[in-house]
Enzyme design. Structure first.
Site, mmCIF file in Angstrom:
data_model
loop_
_atom_site.group_PDB
_atom_site.id
_atom_site.type_symbol
_atom_site.label_atom_id
_atom_site.label_comp_id
_atom_site.label_asym_id
_atom_site.label_seq_id
_atom_site.Cartn_x
_atom_site.Cartn_y
_atom_site.Cartn_z
ATOM 1 C CB CYS A 194 -13.053 4.752 0.549
ATOM 2 S SG CYS A 194 -14.384 5.841 1.057
ATOM 3 C CG HIS A 235 -9.728 7.174 0.161
ATOM 4 N ND1 HIS A 235 -10.603 7.561 -0.830
ATOM 5 C CD2 HIS A 235 -10.429 7.228 1.327
ATOM 6 C CE1 HIS A 235 -11.779 7.823 -0.295
ATOM 7 N NE2 HIS A 235 -11.702 7.631 1.013
ATOM 8 C CG ASN A 285 -14.359 10.321 0.658
ATOM 9 O OD1 ASN A 285 -14.239 9.608 -0.343
ATOM 10 N ND2 ASN A 285 -14.370 9.838 1.880
#
Ligand code: UT7
Length: 332
Positions: free
Chosen positions: A116, A256, A286
């Protein structure tokens, strides 16, 4: 002497058409829209349903969008870095496949694996090649087909992830815009809490690994959650302090998009109201390396030249990082 900086001069993106809603997920596993919204903040995510398409195809669409928007030809590109943890195959690099598919024939390219934090790490890497004066046009792709490694019988992970492709163009500038600084960190001990168990040289694929569902994301949610909250807030604060930035100096925080509660905690620590935080987790979930550029792409029209922007990410590895940049252009 003027400082040479790397500036983002355009963004492209692509999300697959298919929308996987919480309602549909609750027919697949024991979950509810209410639980997912309260605990994570995701309403829906995009899924690449076409089994013949891979991460490179998501990246290709994003790069084509970027080249068109910035009026750039493939021949002008010097380098392409692809941040991904869902490469088309273990080798060759997905970056090479993307470059070939879009006709970028005069560039070198490679993949970067930071989960990520992939976009933040790849951006920090790309900046070096521009600041050195060696390259003029570098593309950073962040693309993931997370649906390929998501276990849709595991309710603790399947609501989280979505698919997307993004691409930004970096070019040199001597104006007071562009990437000012970055801070990136890793802690390899974190690997135990978030990883894919099999498919690498440690546990090559075999019948047992397939039967044990070891080719999907494995996550110890609470451990990762706690590490993400403290690491993202700490590193955002660190880069602000290093540059004497007060909360009122920040135009946008781009965090994020893993969990709305992590985003809120980071913004709170930075003293920012949600009106200055880019959020699209509810629409896309995500998308791992792609979340931050996907936010920049959606908010692009609201950005103004000179805006102070802080990017902050946390992911498997553990990896985490922050970038301080001044936006380089007005969209209209
Ligand atoms: O992007 C890379 C980094 N990743 C992250 O930042 C993710 C960090 N972790 C998280 O966001 C959260 O830990 C999750 C969203 C993954 C899980 O939320 P949580 O609040 O930590 O839930 P939990 O794992 O503590 O589970 C609480 C309860 C459990 O039930 P019991 O044992 O209390 O009866 C789970 O079985 O919630 C249950 N549960 C669910 N219930 C309904 C877990 N998933 C679900 C679900 N629907 N989808």
């Amino acid at each position: 002497m003027a400082i040479l900086r790397a500036a983002i001069t355009g963004i492209g993106a692509y999300v697959p058409e298919y929308i996987l809603t919480n309602e549909e997920l609750s027919t697949m596993v024991d979950t509810t829209d209410e639980w997912i919204m309260q605990r994570i903040g995701i309403k829906e995510r995009r899924i690449c349903k076409d089994a013949s398409k891979a991460t490179s195809d998501l990246g290709v669409n994003a790069v084509k969008d970027l080249l068109k928007k910035t009026n750039t030809t493939p021949a002008e590109i010097d380098m392409l870095i692809c941040a991904t943890i869902t490469p088309d195959m273990p080798f060759p690099a997905t970056a090479n496949i993307i470059a070939q598919k879009v006709g970028i024939n005069h560039a070198w390219s490679f993949d970067l694996n930071a989960a990520c934090s992939g976009f933040v790490f790849a951006l920090s890497t790309a900046v070096q090649f521009i600041e050195s004066g060696r390259y003029n046009k570098v593309i950073v792709v962040a693309a993931e087909k997370m649906s390929a490694i998501t276990n849709y019988s595991d309710r603790t992970t399947c609501p989280l992830f979505g698919d997307a492709g993004t691409a930004v163009l970096l070019e040199p500038t001597i104006e007071d815009v562009g990437v000012v600084d970055y801070i990136n960190k890793v802690n390899g001990m974190g690997r135990h809490h978030l990883h894919m168990k099999a498919g690498g040289s440690l546990r090559p694929a075999n019948h047992d690994t397939v039967n044990a569902m070891e080719h999907f994301v494995y996550q110890e949610g609470q451990v990762v959650f706690k590490a993400a909250v403290s690491s993202m807030a700490d590193i955002a604060e660190e880069i602000m302090q290093k540059h004497n930035l007060k909360s009122e100096d920040i135009a946008w925080l781009v965090p994020h998009q893993a969990n709305m509660r992590i985003i809120d905690a980071t913004a709170r620590r930075m003293g920012l109201g949600t009106d200055r935080v880019m959020i699209n987790i509810q629409k896309y979930g995500n998308t791992t390396s792609a979340t931050i550029p996907l936010c920049l792409w959606e908010y692009e029209k609201q950005l103004k030249k000179g805006d102070n922007i802080i990017l902050v990410a946390f992911g498997a590895g553990f990896t985490w990082g922050s970038v301080y940049l001044k936006w380089a252009y007005n969209s209209n």
